[in-house]
Design an enzyme around this catalytic site. Structure first.
Site, short mmCIF file in Angstrom:
data_model
loop_
_atom_site.label_atom_id
_atom_site.label_comp_id
_atom_site.label_asym_id
_atom_site.label_seq_id
_atom_site.Cartn_x
_atom_site.Cartn_y
_atom_site.Cartn_z
N CYS A 53 -6.20 -40.61 26.39
CA CYS A 53 -5.82 -41.31 27.62
C CYS A 53 -7.03 -41.77 28.43
CB CYS A 53 -4.91 -40.44 28.47
SG CYS A 53 -5.57 -38.80 28.82
N ASP A 136 23.09 -35.54 42.35
CA ASP A 136 21.71 -35.88 42.67
C ASP A 136 20.78 -35.11 41.74
OD1 ASP A 136 19.62 -37.12 43.96
OD2 ASP A 136 19.54 -35.70 45.64
N ASP A 204 23.54 -40.86 43.63
CA ASP A 204 22.36 -41.22 44.42
C ASP A 204 21.59 -42.31 43.66
OD1 ASP A 204 20.17 -41.42 46.04
OD2 ASP A 204 19.40 -39.42 45.66
#
Length: 310
Positions: A53, A136, A204
């Site tokens: 990375c 949620d 949500d």
């Protein structure tokens, strides 16, 4: 789909002596919207030796961040033969790499969203609305891939009838307009475990108030064939005027200014726009309707317990 692994697979293609960018990896995934998600994946990369990375830098040629520190990133780049001057890649255009072999996974998911959107029904095709649930998902601050989903079922008198929660890993970083692919697996699993099946589910997130008409509430509704309503805390798209939200001139939802900050209500599936607004108003005591508010509190408390133990 494990999109984290798709990101890492692409990053592993960047050869020694070359660098790529967060945006280039996002385009290889199929959508530039994923640039920030690429950054998140780089930050939590479990094996930097296998997935390099440190070879992913900013689009302007500056080195960007690194979980082991910027100095270590520069050291590794120099070991690869990449010169860094004042925090910027020297001859950036010459060492830039974006010749990825890719299946463009986000393009496939977008095509699926569009196909599923054709199955959305916006009318009151439900038999009763005695039990309304809210769902949620909360995320760990310590482990970015750990989530807790909570679902709370209430009756019309706002009594809690049932509540369930579940901790699990997510395999998909947050990318705008792709929320369903991040949260759908854990949400559907917890809903299927409910003893009292809800007549209507509040989510949500958005319903049809979405650039492609397929927010998470609509996605859940179509996949599970249940009536759903989207309740979002931010306006993702559309134009608001006097509380009415339109997309390309068509009614897509409503803005409710019940507290200091508005919420944005849209039908998901098998509920009309007007009925979605009526049901949300019935359950509104604070900013969020009670089923979602209770689910949010439950999910947040459980994930905090996990974080405190780690």
């Amino acid at each position: 789909m494990d999109l984290f692994e798709e990101i890492y697979r692409i990053v592993r293609q960047v050869p020694r002596g070359k660098v790529s960018t967060y945006g280039a990896v996002a385009r290889a995934l199929g959508d530039i919207r994923a640039s920030r998600a690429v950054g998140v994946a780089m930050n939590i990369n479990p094996d930097p030796e296998f997935t390099p990375c440190y070879r992913i830098v900013n689009s302007d040629g500056t080195v960007g961040g690194f979980s082991m520190g910027v100095d270590e990133k520069i050291r590794r780049l120099k070991e690869d033969g990449i010169e860094v001057v004042n925090g910027r890649i020297k001859n950036f255009e010459q060492v830039f790499f974006d010749d990825f072999f890719t299946r463009y996974p986000l393009k496939s998911l977008r095509e699926e969203q569009i196909r599923l959107s054709r199955r959305i029904v916006i009318d009151d095709s439900f038999e009763k609305d005695e039990f309304v649930a809210g769902v949620d998902v909360a995320y760990s601050r310590e482990n970015k891939r750990l989530a807790c989903a909570a679902c709370v079922v209430m009756d019309k008198n706002l009594n809690v009838v049932e509540q369930k929660w579940q901790i699990d890993e997510v395999n998909f970083p947050y990318i705008p307009t792709y929320l369903a692919y991040r949260e759908l697996p854990i949400i559907t699993e917890i809903i299927e475990k409910l003893e009292q099946k809800p007549d209507i589910l509040m989510v949500d997130g958005n319903g049809i108030l979405h650039p492609f008409g397929m927010g998470i509430a609509s996605h859940i509704g179509v996949v599970m064939d249940i009536p759903t309503i989207g309740v979002a805390k931010g306006l993702l798209c559309g134009e608001e005027k006097n509380g009415i939200i339109t997309i390309n001139g068509s009614l897509s939802g409503y803005a409710l200014h019940h507290s200091k900050k508005p919420i944005f209500v849209s039908p998901g599936h098998r509920v009309s726009t007007e009925t979605a607004l009526k049901i949300v108003k019935h359950f509104l005591r604070y900013r969020l309707p009670e089923p979602i508010r209770h689910a949010h509190i439950l999910a947040r408390s459980k994930i905090m317990e996990i974080d405190q133990r780690t």
